[in-house]
Design an enzyme around this catalytic site. Structure first.
Site, PDB file in Angstrom:
ATOM      1  N   HIS A  69      21.475  40.145 -68.671  1.00 44.84           N
ATOM      2  CA  HIS A  69      20.877  40.652 -67.432  1.00 44.84           C
ATOM      3  C   HIS A  69      21.880  41.517 -66.663  1.00 44.84           C
ATOM      4  O   HIS A  69      21.538  42.576 -66.116  1.00 44.84           O
ATOM      5  CB  HIS A  69      20.406  39.448 -66.598  1.00 44.84           C
ATOM      6  CG  HIS A  69      19.955  39.804 -65.222  1.00 44.84           C
ATOM      7  ND1 HIS A  69      20.721  39.553 -64.106  1.00 44.84           N
ATOM      8  CD2 HIS A  69      18.823  40.397 -64.770  1.00 44.84           C
ATOM      9  CE1 HIS A  69      20.068  39.977 -63.034  1.00 44.84           C
ATOM     10  NE2 HIS A  69      18.918  40.485 -63.404  1.00 44.84           N
ATOM     11  N   GLU A  72      22.082  44.835 -68.215  1.00 41.86           N
ATOM     12  CA  GLU A  72      20.908  45.652 -67.838  1.00 41.86           C
ATOM     13  C   GLU A  72      21.173  46.369 -66.507  1.00 41.86           C
ATOM     14  O   GLU A  72      20.922  47.569 -66.371  1.00 41.86           O
ATOM     15  CB  GLU A  72      19.683  44.738 -67.738  1.00 41.86           C
ATOM     16  CG  GLU A  72      18.424  45.431 -67.222  1.00 41.86           C
ATOM     17  CD  GLU A  72      17.744  44.622 -66.131  1.00 41.86           C
ATOM     18  OE1 GLU A  72      17.563  45.152 -65.030  1.00 41.86           O
ATOM     19  OE2 GLU A  72      17.394  43.448 -66.383  1.00 41.86           O
ATOM     20  N   HIS A  73      21.688  45.622 -65.517  1.00 32.05           N
ATOM     21  CA  HIS A  73      21.990  46.244 -64.221  1.00 32.05           C
ATOM     22  C   HIS A  73      22.993  47.383 -64.392  1.00 32.05           C
ATOM     23  O   HIS A  73      22.839  48.450 -63.820  1.00 32.05           O
ATOM     24  CB  HIS A  73      22.611  45.206 -63.275  1.00 32.05           C
ATOM     25  CG  HIS A  73      21.606  44.437 -62.472  1.00 32.05           C
ATOM     26  ND1 HIS A  73      21.606  44.441 -61.104  1.00 32.05           N
ATOM     27  CD2 HIS A  73      20.581  43.637 -62.839  1.00 32.05           C
ATOM     28  CE1 HIS A  73      20.622  43.674 -60.660  1.00 32.05           C
ATOM     29  NE2 HIS A  73      19.990  43.162 -61.692  1.00 32.05           N
ATOM     30  N   GLU A 144      20.371  38.159 -56.116  1.00 33.94           N
ATOM     31  CA  GLU A 144      19.157  38.042 -56.940  1.00 33.94           C
ATOM     32  C   GLU A 144      18.995  36.592 -57.408  1.00 33.94           C
ATOM     33  O   GLU A 144      17.900  36.022 -57.360  1.00 33.94           O
ATOM     34  CB  GLU A 144      19.243  39.000 -58.138  1.00 33.94           C
ATOM     35  CG  GLU A 144      17.961  39.033 -58.947  1.00 33.94           C
ATOM     36  CD  GLU A 144      18.021  40.010 -60.122  1.00 33.94           C
ATOM     37  OE1 GLU A 144      19.092  40.602 -60.370  1.00 33.94           O
ATOM     38  OE2 GLU A 144      16.985  40.163 -60.800  1.00 33.94           O
TER      39      GLU A 144
END
Lengths: 425, 427
Positions: A69, A72-73, A144
């Site tokens: 994840h 991905e950022h 997040e």
């Protein structure tokens, strides 16, 4: 380059499947009449991929939780500017997601398709990680993670996975923890990138208003040939029994939330998809909106419109689950088990099975109504080694015996119940 | 209003609109009843829930759900939402197009018949909704009210909204309070149902592959049996900002604090397109001021965006941050709006936002939901209804000076803070 036309007589539609010389699989699904194009570029890489090596690595590595994840950022960041800015120059909408077994980047646009496809192929193939930009992301991702820590729907789900599985990495939160992401650095991100963002491990899928020839010309120009590096991932052994039978957490919510998961062996590829339809048809027949179970307990006030039964599946996990909110989650779990026990003995009514098959067909065909859905369908099907239309065939081929065999094989006691109880305000 | 959607009157304050687009595989029918937010909200809100559970011909939930399932998973839905100072009560049906029926069934007609039965022939026992299901739906209504807390971002937004419009109908909870729901009697519910079909303005919207021929006439026939006495809807109030901003703080045991700020245009400023462009530049996209600065440059949050409610004349700024960073985030959200008001933005930034909005406008026609909701929105705000090309032309006509003027019109009205009571280190 190998090009096949994949057709569906049921839908009277077709799309182009390409095995590109670079190693990439490409699905091209033009949809006449639509104004927008949706393109998604995905890799078989998600939060479950925690321990791995390639032919070029000496040893296996175990990476911090949440790194897929995080990557991905960071992939949106470029040396000159970030990819969001390039998409913004044409007005395209762009985003990305990381799931348990997939990371994907997508855009949607009504104009400037070619320019946007170039941006997509460019930034996904050109990582730019620096100590500074990796560090900068920690505050954003920590926030997040905290959103989800306060979300009872998210927590009941992950607590449930943690209760079912001992070792399977699907039990790990996709974004990791504030502590685990603090261990992520540039070097680790490059190692993950070089392992999983190999075109042999990826699929590009495009649907809607675009010219397939133009898309292929851009692919020829932009794709960097990848050699197959022999990716190996370690999947930890998983005991048969669930880890915990019941887990409870308190959070602010209106009613208690519950999730009942029945532990099953893993399935992969076509077999996983076939079983997905078998089990969904079985669960809808037994517990769906017109079943005696649903009516009885809705009218009794035990369950409400949030009640649902379905299968959570992906690479390395297959979990039939029942979820919703209720004042008495333990009673719901007990009554679900009672009903499934009764149906094991009495059999699911054949006419109910036939109705659910029609429902499944309707839901699947209705999904081909939206360019984004079609592009994602095609990518996911390719990741499972099937065509997008195989879903329709596999669902149509489900037999009554299939669903009764599934029900009979279900070990009702090998289940976990996750509950979120309301915190007093 | 230009008649963009072939909208026509089929009964007193009942309108029928259809949009045919052959590319779709599903047809969508909806009816929206519009009434003022008032002390009747709770009894109104129960009606759509009750109507989709059964009807005179399919008199149990199991029979109704089974029939819908046989129609290839036709879907009957309900919703209750606010719009400005109005309460919208909606029933909808989605059904696969007849082309895909395996046995040549007329799926649209059969689903329409069920829809009409639910609307005009509810299942009553002794003249009332069945007692047990009525009580269940009252409880479900209360549970839904309480479930606002499940989603903290939405919860914070709603509290800020209530503070902003505290003396106006818009601040009335559209589902009613739990006490109001408890007080709804059998006869209140029947009165609310009758009011809905006889007094509330109704907008029927059909979108999909079908040409929907004959459907307007079927609805007209059904409404002809109702004596219509339409309610006169008051105009939506667009109020001036408060002289001093209202500050509301709530402390809860949560991981993340939430900040929501509401701004309103002062001195009656109502220029729609400059406001939309300004709000998008402020916090509507990934290239916006809030995203680029509060998230990307300062790493304070994961989400930081702005929403706009043109009908009530407000924009918001919203983010989720560490408790220790609340002040910093509030200051920066204010600062970014001031930056726009002071003209500190480039033409390039404006063009990105403009193109993003144009892309959105062009994308609307690709989903049934998009077409249906824009259609309803245009009908509710007739002054602004426009074709795709007109919308784009009006956006393209907005100047830099107008954006500055729109930002200058904004005044802080309300600040809501949901404070995490967990200790945290500042960044």
């Amino acid at each position: 380059m190998k090009k096949d036309i994949i057709s569906s007589s049921r839908l009277s539609e077709n799309y182009i499947k390409v095995k590109h010389d670079s190693g990439l699989n490409i699905c091209l699904y033009p949809m006449p009449g639509f104004s927008t194009a949706f393109a998604i570029f995905g890799t078989r890489y998600g939060s479950v991929d925690t321990t791995f090596k390639t032919n070029e690595d000496a040893d296996f590595i175990t990476v911090p939780e949440g790194i897929a994840h995080y990557l991905e950022h960071k992939l949106f960041e470029g040396e000159e500017c970030n990819a969001f800015e390039n998409f913004a120059k044409t007005g395209a909408y762009s985003n990305a997601f990381t799931s348990f077994d997939t990371t994907a980047y997508h855009f949607s646009c009504a104009e400037h398709f070619g320019e946007n496809l170039r941006t997509l192929l460019d930034f996904v193939q050109n990582p730019y990680f620096t100590d500074e930009n990796v560090q900068k992301e920690q505050g954003i991702i920590a926030q997040e993670i905290k959103i989800y820590l306060d979300d009872p729907g998210w927590r009941v789900f992950f607590n449930g996975l943690g209760a079912v599985y001992h070792n399977n990495p699907v039990r790990i939160d996709i974004a990791g923890t504030v502590e685990s992401i603090a261990q992520i650095n540039k070097k680790l991100l490059y190692r993950c990138y070089n392992t999983f963002y190999n075109l042999n491990n990826m699929t590009l899928s495009i649907a809607g208003n675009f010219d397939p020839d133009e898309a292929l010309i851009i692919c020829d120009d932009m794709l960097k040939p990848s050699k197959n590096i022999g990716l190996k991932a370690i999947v930890p052994d998983e005991p048969y029994e669930v880890k915990e039978k019941r887990v409870v957490q308190k959070l602010y919510c209106a009613l208690p939330l519950f999730q009942l998961g029945f532990k099953m062996p893993n399935l992969s590829g076509r077999e996983c998809v076939r079983n997905y339809y078998i089990w969904n048809v079985m669960l809808d027949s037994a517990l769906g909106s017109f079943s005696p179970f649903y009516s009885k307990w809705y009218e009794n006030g035990l369950i409400n419109e949030s009640f649902s039964a379905g299968v959570f599946r992906g690479r390395g996990f297959f979990l039939p689950m029942i979820s919703g909110d209720s004042r008495e989650p333990d009673k719901v779990a007990e009554e679900v088990k009672n009903e499934l026990t009764r149906l094991k003995h009495d059999g699911i009514p054949r006419e109910d099975f036939e109705v659910v098959k029609k429902m499944t067909y309707g839901d699947l065909v209705g999904g081909f109504n939206n360019v984004g859905t079609v592009a994602k369908y095609a990518m996911n099907a390719d990741f499972s080694g099937i065509s997008v239309y195989d879903n329709l065939d596999l669902a149509a081929d489900v037999t009554y015996d299939d669903i009764m065999n599934a029900l009979t094989s279900l070990d009702l006691e090998n289940s976990s119940l996750s509950i979120i109880e309301p915190l007093d305000r | 209003m230009e008649n963009l959607y072939n909208r026509r009157k089929i009964a007193d304050e009942v309108y029928f609109t259809s949009v045919t687009d052959k590319k779709f595989k599903v047809n969508k029918i909806s009816i929206t009843f519009i009434t003022g937010l008032s002390d009747k909200v709770s009894e109104n809100a129960i009606i759509p829930r009750m109507l989709v559970k059964c009807n005179e011909n399919l008199d149990t939930m199991a029979k109704l759900n089974r029939r819908l399932s046989e129609l290839y998973s036709a879907d009957l839905s309900w919703s209750v939402n606010p719009w400005g100072d109005y309460q919208l009560l909606q029933l909808g049906a989605n059904v696969l197009d007849n082309r895909y029926a395996l046995d040549k069934e007329d799926l649209l007609r059969e689903t329409l018949d069920i829809f009409l039965d639910c609307l005009f022939k509810p299942y009553f026992e002794d003249g009332f909704f069945p007692k047990q299901s009525f009580e269940i739906e009252k409880q479900n209504q209360k549970d839904d009210n309480d479930a606002e807390i499940n989603d903290k971002t939405r919860y914070a937004y709603l509290r800020a909204f209530e503070g902003t419009f505290r003396d106006e109908p818009a601040a009335i909870r559209w589902g009613g309070t739990n006490e109001q729901v408890d007080a709804v009697s059998d006869s209140d519910a029947i009165a609310a149902y009758k009011r809905m079909i006889s007094e509330m303005r109704a907008e029927i919207i059909c979108v999909g592959e079908s040409d929907f021929s004959g459907i307007a006439e079927i609805f007209a026939e059904a409404f002809s049996k109702i004596v219509r006495r339409p309610e006169k809807l008051a105009d939506v109030i667009v109020s001036e900002p408060k002289a001093e901003p209202l500050r509301i703080t709530e402390t809860l045991d949560v991981e993340q604090s939430k900040l929501v700020m509401f701004f309103k245009s002062a001195d009656g400023y109502r220029e729609r397109y400059p406001l939309f462009l300004m709000q998008s530049l402020y916090g509507g996209t990934e290239s916006s001021k809030l995203f680029s600065n509060v998230r990307e440059k300062m790493s304070l949050c994961y989400y930081c965006y702005s929403r706009m409610g043109y009908e009530k004349g407000y924009i918001s700024a919203e983010c989720g941050v560490e408790e220790a960073n609340l002040e910093k985030a509030e200051k920066e959200c204010l600062n970014q709006l001031a930056e726009i008001a002071n003209g500190n933005f480039t033409d390039d930034e404006v063009e990105k936002v403009r193109l993003y909005m144009i892309n959105n406008i062009r994308s609307v026609r690709d989903t049934l939901y998009g077409i249906g909701s824009v259609c309803l929105s245009d009908i509710l705000s007739p002054r602004w209804a426009a074709s795709v090309d007109e919308h784009i032309a009006r956006l393209n006509a907005v100047t830099r000076e107008q954006i500055i003027e729109a930002a200058k019109s904004m005044r802080l009205d309300t600040v809501y803070i949901l404070r995490s009571d967990k200790e945290a280190d500042p960044e």
